[in-house]
Design a protein around this motif. Structure first.
Motif, short mmCIF file in Angstrom:
data_model
loop_
_atom_site.label_atom_id
_atom_site.label_comp_id
_atom_site.label_asym_id
_atom_site.label_seq_id
_atom_site.Cartn_x
_atom_site.Cartn_y
_atom_site.Cartn_z
N ASP A 85 58.19 50.33 37.94
CA ASP A 85 57.30 51.04 38.95
C ASP A 85 55.83 50.93 38.48
OD1 ASP A 85 56.16 51.52 41.40
OD2 ASP A 85 56.64 53.79 41.32
N TYR A 86 55.18 49.82 38.49
CA TYR A 86 53.81 50.01 38.21
C TYR A 86 52.87 49.72 39.07
CZ TYR A 86 53.37 44.99 37.56
OH TYR A 86 53.27 43.73 37.86
N ARG A 87 51.28 49.82 38.71
CA ARG A 87 50.46 49.39 39.71
C ARG A 87 49.38 48.87 38.61
NH1 ARG A 87 49.15 53.30 44.49
NH2 ARG A 87 47.25 51.90 44.84
N LEU A 88 48.61 47.81 38.98
CA LEU A 88 47.57 47.15 38.16
C LEU A 88 46.50 47.17 39.10
CD1 LEU A 88 46.57 45.26 35.88
CD2 LEU A 88 47.22 43.30 36.78
N LEU A 89 45.48 48.04 38.26
CA LEU A 89 44.04 48.09 38.87
C LEU A 89 43.13 47.66 38.29
CD1 LEU A 89 42.29 49.75 40.74
CD2 LEU A 89 42.18 51.52 39.11
N PHE A 90 42.27 46.51 38.92
CA PHE A 90 41.36 45.72 38.34
C PHE A 90 40.00 46.19 38.78
CE2 PHE A 90 38.72 42.12 38.07
CZ PHE A 90 39.26 41.32 36.84
N LEU A 91 39.17 46.34 38.04
CA LEU A 91 37.71 46.86 38.29
C LEU A 91 36.81 45.64 38.09
CD1 LEU A 91 37.72 50.33 36.45
CD2 LEU A 91 38.05 49.79 38.84
N ASP A 92 35.94 45.44 39.22
CA ASP A 92 35.06 44.28 38.99
C ASP A 92 33.63 44.84 39.38
OD1 ASP A 92 34.01 41.77 38.72
OD2 ASP A 92 35.34 40.76 40.06
N ALA A 93 32.58 43.88 39.10
CA ALA A 93 31.23 44.09 39.62
C ALA A 93 30.57 42.78 39.54
CB ALA A 93 30.54 45.16 39.03
N GLU B 102 44.20 37.90 40.13
CA GLU B 102 44.89 37.34 41.19
C GLU B 102 46.40 38.31 41.28
OE1 GLU B 102 44.66 34.67 43.33
OE2 GLU B 102 42.66 35.25 42.55
N THR B 103 46.78 38.89 40.10
CA THR B 103 48.12 39.63 40.17
C THR B 103 47.96 41.11 40.48
OG1 THR B 103 48.12 39.88 37.62
CG2 THR B 103 49.10 38.03 38.55
N ALA B 104 46.61 41.59 40.52
CA ALA B 104 46.40 43.08 40.63
C ALA B 104 46.80 43.52 41.86
CB ALA B 104 44.88 43.17 40.66
N ASN B 105 47.32 44.62 42.15
CA ASN B 105 47.67 45.48 43.07
C ASN B 105 46.48 46.01 43.86
OD1 ASN B 105 49.93 46.05 40.86
ND2 ASN B 105 50.99 45.67 42.88
N ASP B 106 45.51 46.35 43.24
CA ASP B 106 44.45 46.94 43.75
C ASP B 106 42.97 46.49 42.97
OD1 ASP B 106 45.72 49.36 45.43
OD2 ASP B 106 46.48 49.30 43.50
N ILE B 107 42.02 46.07 43.79
CA ILE B 107 40.92 45.78 43.22
C ILE B 107 39.48 46.63 43.82
CG2 ILE B 107 39.20 43.95 42.79
CD1 ILE B 107 41.40 41.89 43.50
N ILE B 108 38.96 47.06 42.79
CA ILE B 108 37.90 47.88 43.09
C ILE B 108 36.54 47.31 42.73
CG2 ILE B 108 36.69 49.89 43.20
CD1 ILE B 108 39.15 51.46 42.54
N ASP B 109 35.61 46.88 43.53
CA ASP B 109 34.40 46.39 43.47
C ASP B 109 33.31 47.62 43.12
OD1 ASP B 109 31.82 45.42 43.00
OD2 ASP B 109 32.22 43.64 44.47
N THR B 110 32.93 47.83 41.88
CA THR B 110 32.09 48.98 41.69
C THR B 110 30.53 48.64 41.40
OG1 THR B 110 32.11 48.54 38.93
CG2 THR B 110 33.71 49.97 40.14
#
Length: 317
Positions: free
Chosen positions: A103-111, A152-160
């Protein structure tokens, strides 16, 4: 991944049942991974920065890791371009985690690129993808291309791009915590006596020496604000009732602001002359009020023991 590494990452059914909740934090360099780690620490995660992606599986099999000894500890790891083999290794590890049912989640941070360039210029740090002769923009473009499949495989993407640090923390809390935002703020309400010294560690200090003093009532002098007769004497007076209304209105105003700013700890000190009567009774009612509002509150009485022992100390509950 090597055969030996694959073997070390294999998970038995017993191990899988005790797997920690895992969050993998990755994304563009300069997009806020350090602030993200602070946010996960505040949420109670055991955090590891700059972990080689190939070690994620090995890490999950370790027992008795420091920080949280129970088998259900939560784990957050940062994997990024500081480890040059991380792109291929991370995709491989993600595939293995899926196969093992972890059970994991991949968080991707972008800007946006312009914001990333500005952040690197202001920090004067070298972008990890920049080799000699490359500009920051070229390094960012190379990293973005390599990260395309991971994003593309990230569970969550946050645009900072337009986020302040506290906004990023708030976003992460909304994604990874079921608790109300108020529960993130730990509040200590304590009474004290001014004659024993000021409340130097308090964020908010309220002086209640303007209220009538039970000390001058012979039958109340030897009691404290924890005793019903003193509590009734202090609380059920017209001036105290008026004060309580305005005091609680002030708390209703400032407390949400502390939460919005991401403050983790808050100390509220209520003082009277000796720290025995008025401040004790009002610290109790203030703490109970904040608890009813959904905050995590502890109530303490710094100088309550002084009447008997002559030594300062907090009675905490």
């Amino acid at each position: 991944m090597s055969e030996s590494a694959t073997e070390s990452c294999s998970v038995t059914l017993e191990q899988e049942a005790s797997m920690p909740e895992l969050v993998i934090v990755t994304g563009m360099s300069g997009a806020g991974r350090t602030e993200a780690m602070h946010a996960f620490e505040d949420l109670g995660y055991f955090c590891i920065d700059n972990l080689p992606a190939s070690m994620i599986g090995d890490l999950l099999t370790l027992k008795g890791m420091p920080g949280q000894p129970d088998a259900n500890r939560k784990l957050a790891v940062v994997c990024d371009a500081r480890n040059r083999d991380f792109f291929a290794d991370l995709m491989c590890e993600i595939g293995e985690l899926k196969e093992q049912g972890v059970d994991y989640r991949l968080l991707f941070l972008d800007a946006d690129d312009d914001k990333l360039i500005a952040r690197y210029k202001s920090s004067r740090r070298r972008h990890p993808m920049c080799n000699e002769g490359m500009t920051i923009g070229q390094g960012i473009q190379q990293e973005r291309e390599l990260l395309f499949s991971i994003k593309e495989t990230a569970n969550d993407i946050i645009d900072t791009t337009d986020m302040l640090p506290q906004e990023l923390k708030k976003t992460i809390r909304s994604l990874f915590s079921e608790d109300d935002e108020r529960a993130a703020l730990t509040v200590t309400v304590y009474s004290f006596g001014f004659k024993h010294g000021a409340a130097l560690d308090a964020d908010i200090v309220m002086d209640v020496r303007f209220l009538p003093n039970p000390y001058y009532e012979p039958e109340l002098k030897t009691l404290t604000g924890l005793d019903a007769p003193v509590r009734d004497f202090v609380l059920y007076r017209k001036e105290t009732e008026e004060f309580q209304k305005k005091w609680r209105s002030l708390l209703d105003c400032v407390m949400p602001g502390y939460v919005a700013e991401g403050k983790q700890q808050l100390a509220i000190a209520i003082g009277c002359t000796g720290g025995q009567h008025r401040s004790v009774a009002l610290a109790e009612t203030t703490g109970e009020y904040l608890k009813a509002m959904g905050y995590r509150v502890s109530i303490a009485h710094r100088d309550l023991s002084l009447a008997d022992t002559g030594k300062a100390g907090r009675a905490v509950r």
